[in-house]
Design a protein around this motif. Structure first.
Motif, PDB file in Angstrom:
ATOM      1  N   LYS A   1       2.152   1.629  -3.409  1.00 23.40           N
ATOM      2  CA  LYS A   1       1.121   2.150  -4.306  1.00 23.40           C
ATOM      3  C   LYS A   1       0.969   3.662  -4.129  1.00 23.40           C
ATOM      4  O   LYS A   1       0.806   4.403  -5.102  1.00 23.40           O
ATOM      5  CB  LYS A   1      -0.214   1.455  -4.042  1.00 23.40           C
ATOM      6  CG  LYS A   1      -1.172   1.689  -5.208  1.00 23.40           C
ATOM      7  CD  LYS A   1      -2.588   1.308  -4.990  1.00 23.40           C
ATOM      8  CE  LYS A   1      -3.424   2.013  -6.072  1.00 23.40           C
ATOM      9  NZ  LYS A   1      -4.853   1.946  -5.838  1.00 23.40           N
ATOM     10  N   LEU A   2       1.055   4.106  -2.872  1.00 27.10           N
ATOM     11  CA  LEU A   2       0.948   5.544  -2.591  1.00 27.10           C
ATOM     12  C   LEU A   2       2.099   6.306  -3.264  1.00 27.10           C
ATOM     13  O   LEU A   2       1.889   7.352  -3.884  1.00 27.10           O
ATOM     14  CB  LEU A   2       0.947   5.761  -1.074  1.00 27.10           C
ATOM     15  CG  LEU A   2       0.847   7.201  -0.576  1.00 27.10           C
ATOM     16  CD1 LEU A   2      -0.371   7.905  -1.159  1.00 27.10           C
ATOM     17  CD2 LEU A   2       0.795   7.237   0.956  1.00 27.10           C
ATOM     18  N   ARG A   3       3.311   5.749  -3.145  1.00 26.43           N
ATOM     19  CA  ARG A   3       4.465   6.380  -3.809  1.00 26.43           C
ATOM     20  C   ARG A   3       4.220   6.487  -5.310  1.00 26.43           C
ATOM     21  O   ARG A   3       4.506   7.505  -5.933  1.00 26.43           O
ATOM     22  CB  ARG A   3       5.742   5.564  -3.561  1.00 26.43           C
ATOM     23  CG  ARG A   3       6.449   5.903  -2.266  1.00 26.43           C
ATOM     24  CD  ARG A   3       7.869   5.341  -2.228  1.00 26.43           C
ATOM     25  NE  ARG A   3       7.891   3.883  -2.177  1.00 26.43           N
ATOM     26  CZ  ARG A   3       7.803   3.176  -1.052  1.00 26.43           C
ATOM     27  NH1 ARG A   3       7.700   3.772   0.110  1.00 26.43           N
ATOM     28  NH2 ARG A   3       7.831   1.870  -1.090  1.00 26.43           N
TER      29      ARG A   3
ATOM     30  N   SER B   1       0.684  16.116  -2.637  1.00 22.94           N
ATOM     31  CA  SER B   1      -0.345  16.044  -3.677  1.00 22.94           C
ATOM     32  C   SER B   1      -1.140  17.349  -3.721  1.00 22.94           C
ATOM     33  O   SER B   1      -1.554  17.806  -4.786  1.00 22.94           O
ATOM     34  CB  SER B   1      -1.254  14.838  -3.462  1.00 22.94           C
ATOM     35  OG  SER B   1      -2.163  15.063  -2.417  1.00 22.94           O
TER      36      SER B   1
ATOM     37  N   LEU C   1      -5.662   4.523   4.714  1.00 23.01           N
ATOM     38  CA  LEU C   1      -4.429   3.945   5.253  1.00 23.01           C
ATOM     39  C   LEU C   1      -4.248   4.326   6.726  1.00 23.01           C
ATOM     40  O   LEU C   1      -3.894   3.488   7.566  1.00 23.01           O
ATOM     41  CB  LEU C   1      -3.245   4.468   4.425  1.00 23.01           C
ATOM     42  CG  LEU C   1      -1.969   3.644   4.380  1.00 23.01           C
ATOM     43  CD1 LEU C   1      -2.208   2.302   3.721  1.00 23.01           C
ATOM     44  CD2 LEU C   1      -0.886   4.402   3.616  1.00 23.01           C
TER      45      LEU C   1
ATOM     46  N   PHE D   1      -7.037   7.631  -0.314  1.00 18.28           N
ATOM     47  CA  PHE D   1      -6.153   6.495  -0.051  1.00 18.28           C
ATOM     48  C   PHE D   1      -5.433   6.678   1.295  1.00 18.28           C
ATOM     49  O   PHE D   1      -5.337   5.749   2.095  1.00 18.28           O
ATOM     50  CB  PHE D   1      -5.140   6.391  -1.195  1.00 18.28           C
ATOM     51  CG  PHE D   1      -4.366   5.112  -1.225  1.00 18.28           C
ATOM     52  CD1 PHE D   1      -4.857   3.998  -1.895  1.00 18.28           C
ATOM     53  CD2 PHE D   1      -3.139   5.003  -0.585  1.00 18.28           C
ATOM     54  CE1 PHE D   1      -4.141   2.809  -1.923  1.00 18.28           C
ATOM     55  CE2 PHE D   1      -2.414   3.829  -0.614  1.00 18.28           C
ATOM     56  CZ  PHE D   1      -2.912   2.729  -1.288  1.00 18.28           C
ATOM     57  N   CYS D   2      -4.928   7.895   1.535  1.00 15.03           N
ATOM     58  CA  CYS D   2      -4.191   8.180   2.778  1.00 15.03           C
ATOM     59  C   CYS D   2      -5.111   8.080   3.992  1.00 15.03           C
ATOM     60  O   CYS D   2      -4.712   7.542   5.032  1.00 15.03           O
ATOM     61  CB  CYS D   2      -3.565   9.577   2.721  1.00 15.03           C
ATOM     62  SG  CYS D   2      -2.170   9.683   1.594  1.00 15.03           S
TER      63      CYS D   2
ATOM     64  N   GLN E   1       0.830  -1.209   0.000  1.00 12.78           N
ATOM     65  CA  GLN E   1       0.000   0.000   0.000  1.00 12.78           C
ATOM     66  C   GLN E   1       0.866   1.261   0.000  1.00 12.78           C
ATOM     67  O   GLN E   1       0.567   2.222  -0.692  1.00 12.78           O
ATOM     68  CB  GLN E   1      -0.948  -0.015   1.195  1.00 12.78           C
ATOM     69  CG  GLN E   1      -2.125  -0.967   0.960  1.00 12.78           C
ATOM     70  CD  GLN E   1      -3.018  -1.078   2.158  1.00 12.78           C
ATOM     71  OE1 GLN E   1      -2.550  -1.100   3.292  1.00 12.78           O
ATOM     72  NE2 GLN E   1      -4.314  -1.164   1.920  1.00 12.78           N
TER      73      GLN E   1
ATOM     74  N   VAL F   1       3.036   9.317   4.976  1.00 15.33           N
ATOM     75  CA  VAL F   1       1.640   9.423   4.538  1.00 15.33           C
ATOM     76  C   VAL F   1       1.184  10.896   4.590  1.00 15.33           C
ATOM     77  O   VAL F   1       0.562  11.395   3.645  1.00 15.33           O
ATOM     78  CB  VAL F   1       0.718   8.516   5.390  1.00 15.33           C
ATOM     79  CG1 VAL F   1      -0.746   8.740   5.038  1.00 15.33           C
ATOM     80  CG2 VAL F   1       1.090   7.054   5.193  1.00 15.33           C
TER      81      VAL F   1
ATOM     82  N   ALA G   1       2.797  12.704   1.741  1.00 14.17           N
ATOM     83  CA  ALA G   1       2.165  12.392   0.453  1.00 14.17           C
ATOM     84  C   ALA G   1       0.931  13.269   0.244  1.00 14.17           C
ATOM     85  O   ALA G   1       0.698  13.785  -0.856  1.00 14.17           O
ATOM     86  CB  ALA G   1       1.798  10.912   0.392  1.00 14.17           C
TER      87      ALA G   1
ATOM     88  N   ILE H   1      -5.565  10.351  -3.896  1.00 12.67           N
ATOM     89  CA  ILE H   1      -4.458  10.195  -2.942  1.00 12.67           C
ATOM     90  C   ILE H   1      -4.946  10.502  -1.526  1.00 12.67           C
ATOM     91  O   ILE H   1      -4.639   9.777  -0.584  1.00 12.67           O
ATOM     92  CB  ILE H   1      -3.262  11.098  -3.349  1.00 12.67           C
ATOM     93  CG1 ILE H   1      -2.581  10.496  -4.581  1.00 12.67           C
ATOM     94  CG2 ILE H   1      -2.273  11.263  -2.203  1.00 12.67           C
ATOM     95  CD1 ILE H   1      -1.524  11.377  -5.221  1.00 12.67           C
TER      96      ILE H   1
END
Lengths: 240, 240
Positions: A19-21, A95, A74, A70-71, A16, A88, A91, A67
Motif C-alpha cells: 500500500k505504501l508503494r 514523498s 508502520l 502511514f510510515c 501494508q 519506509v 518512502a 504517507i
C-alpha cells in the motif's frame, strides 16, 4: 495455531508495504501530471489550465501527510528492520521530495499566468524539452523505488546532466532577449525562474534516485554527481 | 539484576537521543554560518570568503548522511515509539531541510563571485536584512527542535511572512534597475536568484518549524501558512 497467526500478520505487513508503494506511486504520478500541465499552460498560454495546476497542489501536500502518517504508524507497530526499514525511510524522503516538486510546478503555473499577458519572446522549445526530460527522470526515479531497482535509480542519477545543459542554454538566451529590448524583461525574468524550477525538479528527481539506490543497496552512491549547472557563474554582455 | 541492566540501556538510549539532538544542532549552526558568510561575501565583494562557503558545503552534506545513518540504526536497534519515534523522524526531515539550505547558501556564494565582477547596482541593505531574518528564523527553528518547544516552532512558522515582504520589494527594485540600463542585467539577474535563494531558505526554516510542531504535539499546524510571496505574479513596466 501460532504459525497461522504469524502468516496472517506477515501477509498483512506485506500488504501494508504494498500500500505504501502504491501511495508513493500515486503521488509521483500526480506530480508528473502537474509538471506536464504547467508546461502546457506556459506553452499554450492557457491560464485556465494554469489555474487548475495551482488548485491541485493541495492534493499532493495531503498525500505527503498521509504517507508520513502511514510510515510513522508502520514504524511504531511493525518495527521493520534491514531493507524494509530502509524502504519506509526512503518512502518518507521521496514523498518529501515529490511535495517540493509539486511546489515548483505550482510556481511555474503562477508564472505562466503573468507570462501569457506579456509579449512573446522566442519559442518555448527549450522549455518543452526541459519539462519532458525532468518528467521522464521523475517517472523513472519513482518507478525505481516501486520496483526496488537500484540499477534504474543509478541511470536516473546520471541523466540529470542533460537537464542542466538545456537550462544553461535557456539562461543565456533569456539574458540576451532582456538586453535587446527592455520590454522583454518582465517575461524573461519569469521565464528564468520557470527554467530554474525545472532544473530544481530535475535535482529532486536525482535526489529521489539517490535515496532509492541507498535504500535498495544499503550504501550511498560513491561520489558527488557531476554537476552541470554553470549558470551561477554566467555572464552575458549587452549588445553594443 | 535486570532492573540495573534496564537502567543502563535506558540511560544509553537517552544519551543516543541527546547525541542526535547535538548533531542536528551542529548541522544547523553550520548552515547558519554558511548563510551569514554567503551574505558577507556578496555585500563586501569578498570572493575569497565566497570560495570558503562553496568549499564548506561538503561538511553539511556529510552531516546529513551521518544523521540519517544514526537515525536508521536507532530505529532498528531501539525501535522507539510515540514522541521519541516522532523526534527521530523529525531529526531526519530537519537534516534534509538543512542540507537544502546549505545548497542555497553555496549557490548564493557562487553568484557573489560573478556579481563582484559586475558594476554595482543599488545597495545591499535589502539582502543584508533578508539574510539576517532567515538566519534568525533558522536558528529559532533548530532551537525549537533541540528544546522540543512547540510554541517557539509556531512563532517561527508565523514569522516567514516578513521575509516574503522584503523579497517582493527586492524583486521589483531589481527589475527596475534592469530596465533602466542593460548593463545591469547580468548582476541584477544573479541578484534575483540570490534573493530567491534567501526566500527559499526562509521557506525551509518554516518547514523545519512545522516538522518540530508536529513532532512535539503529534499533530500538524491547522492551516496553510499565509503565503506572502506575490512575486510570481509581479509585472514591472520599462521606463518610457
Amino acid at each position: 495455531m501460532p504459525n497461522e497467526q504469524f502468516e496472517h500478520i506477515s501477509r498483512s505487513y506485506e500488504e501494508q508495504l504494498k500500500k505504501l508503494r502504491e501511495m508513493v506511486a500515486r503521488m509521483g504520478g500526480l506530480a508528473e501530471r502537474q509538471v506536464a500541465d504547467a508546461a502546457y499552460a506556459l506553452i499554450r498560454r492557457d491560464t485556465e489550465l494554469a489555474g487548475e495546476v495551482i488548485g491541485r497542489d493541495g492534493e499532493i501536500d495531503q498525500l505527503e501527510r498521509d504517507i508520513e502518517n502511514f510510515c510513522v504508524r508502520l514504524l511504531a507497530l511493525r518495527q521493520p528492520v534491514a531493507s524494509d526499514l530502509r524502504f519506509v525511510i526512503a518512502a518518507m524522503k521521496v514523498s518529501n521530495a515529490i511535495e517540493r516538486i509539486g511546489d515548483y510546478a505550482r510556481n511555474c503555473a503562477k508564472r505562466a499566468v503573468v507570462i501569457s499577458q506579456q509579449p512573446q519572446i522566442g519559442g518555448f522549445q527549450g522549455f518543452q524539452y526541459m519539462s519532458q526530460l525532468v518528467q521522464q527522470n521523475l517517472k523513472e526515479a519513482i518507478d525505481s523505488l516501486v520496483n526496488q531497482d537500484a540499477a534504474a535509480a543509478e541511470r536516473v542519477w546520471a541523466a540529470d546532466a542533460s537537464v542542466d545543459e538545456v537550462y544553461n542554454g535557456i539562461f543565456r538566451e533569456l539574458l540576451t532577449h532582456m538586453m535587446e529590448d527592455a520590454r522583454n524583461i518582465t517575461a524573461a525574468t519569469h521565464l528564468l525562474f520557470v527554467a530554474k524550477n525545472y532544473e530544481r525538479i530535475g535535482d529532486h528527481a536525482t535526489n529521489i534516485a539517490e535515496t532509492v539506490f541507498y535504500a535498495v543497496r544499503g550504501g550511498a552512491l560513491p561520489e558527488e554527481r557531476p554537476k552541470g549547472d554553470t549558470s551561477p557563474f554566467a555572464v552575458v554582455r549587452p549588445p553594443v
